[in-house]
Design an enzyme around this catalytic site. Structure first.
Site, PDB file in Angstrom:
ATOM      1  N   ASP A  21       8.882   5.369   6.659  1.00  0.00           N
ATOM      2  CA  ASP A  21       9.804   6.408   7.112  1.00  0.00           C
ATOM      3  C   ASP A  21       9.648   7.691   6.300  1.00  0.00           C
ATOM      4  OD1 ASP A  21      10.867   4.965   4.882  1.00  0.00           O
ATOM      5  OD2 ASP A  21      12.838   5.842   5.262  1.00  0.00           O
ATOM      6  N   GLU A  79      13.213   3.358   3.291  1.00  0.00           N
ATOM      7  CA  GLU A  79      13.222   3.722   1.870  1.00  0.00           C
ATOM      8  C   GLU A  79      13.966   5.026   1.613  1.00  0.00           C
ATOM      9  OE1 GLU A  79      12.173   5.626  -1.844  1.00  0.00           O
ATOM     10  OE2 GLU A  79      11.668   6.376   0.158  1.00  0.00           O
TER      11      GLU A  79
END
Length: 382
Positions: free
Chosen positions: A85, A146
């Site tokens: 991400d 994350e």
């Protein structure tokens, strides 16, 4: 091995280009899934690789097990950690942060943080496999969330770390290229206060003002945490990042909340502060106060385990002509969890560059290839 790295240079840049063009903001399960699909297809070309995904609301997490080779193949694996991400919304490529290739510089949303780190890990594994050198098994874990604290990814990393001999994180390095051998702990807390609504003029005594309660709580929290920070210098950072509540001046508000960002440099201070917040009691009769932990990354303090791993990385660096330094980092990442467990952990093995989370985000191709050399030799010699 150097010839193998140079032979894969164009392939590595092409992989990064493809990954960056798959924009993958945190929480967009479809977009993150497309990145994971490309990573899976790339990893599946490694001899004997076994790929599996772990579903989550924000998209799949990826775990790839790559067998070792030769005598080292029977040793415990090395864990390689990254994330799919980014902080950038879909459409950024067509706006403020287009993909650019200018000499030694590659730029684009998520290129530096941290899709280029994933390219380093996968390219190093491919170079090693092609060279046929002895090496430990490797386990690559790529989480989906994350950038918002790995609320689901942290457990995947912890599980993947079981039985591993060491952990290498492929986040960006320090600005000067140094690795990261410790990280501040990071916890996001929401203080939620409830009261009771009433007319602010007709019968205010029947209400319990949640905004007033929150203000008093925040003043007390600030005073207490300031004392902790004075008693333990350099171990605590606090940021009140948002306050909300109520909505109408003629109504006693029944709810208010505040968002706190906490950074810890010491595990004991972390426990003390979080314990204090969890035990908050209301000032006003009829009010309630609760501390909700939104995300938590434990303190990863410097230690002998990571120092021993750093010595091995420095030896690998010497073999490829790359000087290796390391120091603690203020930002948190998935390696906080493995470092806090006492596993030998180093982070920052992505390529040098700059501009993480900014429109200036970029990396250097020469550094990317240097990192591939370093990681390939390390996995061979570790």
């Amino acid at each position: 091995m150097d010839a193998g790295v140079l032979a894969r240079a164009d392939e590595a840049v092409a992989l990064l280009r493809a990954l960056v063009h798959l924009e993958s903001p945190t929480g967009d399960a479809t977009a993150v899934g497309e990145v994971v699909a490309l990573l899976t297809a790339t990893a599946a070309t490694l001899p004997g690789a076994r790929c599996r995904t772990v579903p989550s609301a924000g998209g799949p997490h990826l775990v790839v097990d790559v067998p070792g080779h030769g005598a080292a193949g029977a040793l415990p694996p090395v864990l390689l950690v990254g994330h799919a991400d980014t902080v950038w919304p879909v459409g950024t490529l067509d706006g403020d942060v287009p993909w650019r290739e200018e000499g030694d510089v590659l730029a684009g949303p998520g290129a530096f943080d941290m899709k280029s780190g994933l390219v380093v890990a996968l390219t190093a594994l491919a170079v090693l496999a092609e060279a046929g050198l002895d090496r430990r098994p490797a386990r690559l874990v790529v989480v989906a969330d994350e950038e918002v604290g790995s609320s689901t990814g942290a457990a995947v990393v912890t599980e993947a770390a079981e039985g591993c001999a060491a952990v290498l994180g492929f986040e960006a390095p320090h600005a000067d290229g140094a690795l990261k051998d410790a990280r501040l702990g990071s916890t996001r807390v929401r203080l939620v206060v409830t009261g009771r609504e009433a007319h602010a003029a007709v019968d205010p005594e029947k209400g319990v003002n949640a905004v007033d309660e929150l203000v008093d709580q925040l003043l007390a929290v600030r005073q207490r945490l300031a004392a902790v920070a004075t008693e333990h210098p350099g171990t605590l950072l606090v940021n009140a990042g948002g306050v909300s509540g109520g909505g109408r001046a003629n109504v006693v508000p029944a709810r208010a909340e505040a968002l706190l960002g906490l950074r810890f440099g010491d595990a004991d201070v972390e426990r003390e502060v979080l314990g204090y917040l969890e035990a908050l009691v209301p000032v006003r009769e009829g009010a309630t106060v609760a501390a909700e932990v939104l995300s938590h990354r434990p303190t990863w303090a410097p230690g002998a385990a990571s120092a021993g791993l750093l010595a091995a990385v420095r030896a690998a660096g010497a073999a490829v002509g790359v000087a290796v330094e390391a120091r603690p980092a203020p930002g948190a990442a998935d390696t906080n969890g493995t470092g806090a467990l006492g596993l030998p952990t180093l982070d920052g093995l992505g390529p040098a560059g700059g501009g993480a989370h900014a429109v200036t985000e970029h990396l250097r191709v020469t550094s990317l290839l240097d990192r591939v050399r370093l990681v390939a030799v390390l996995l061979h010699t570790l």
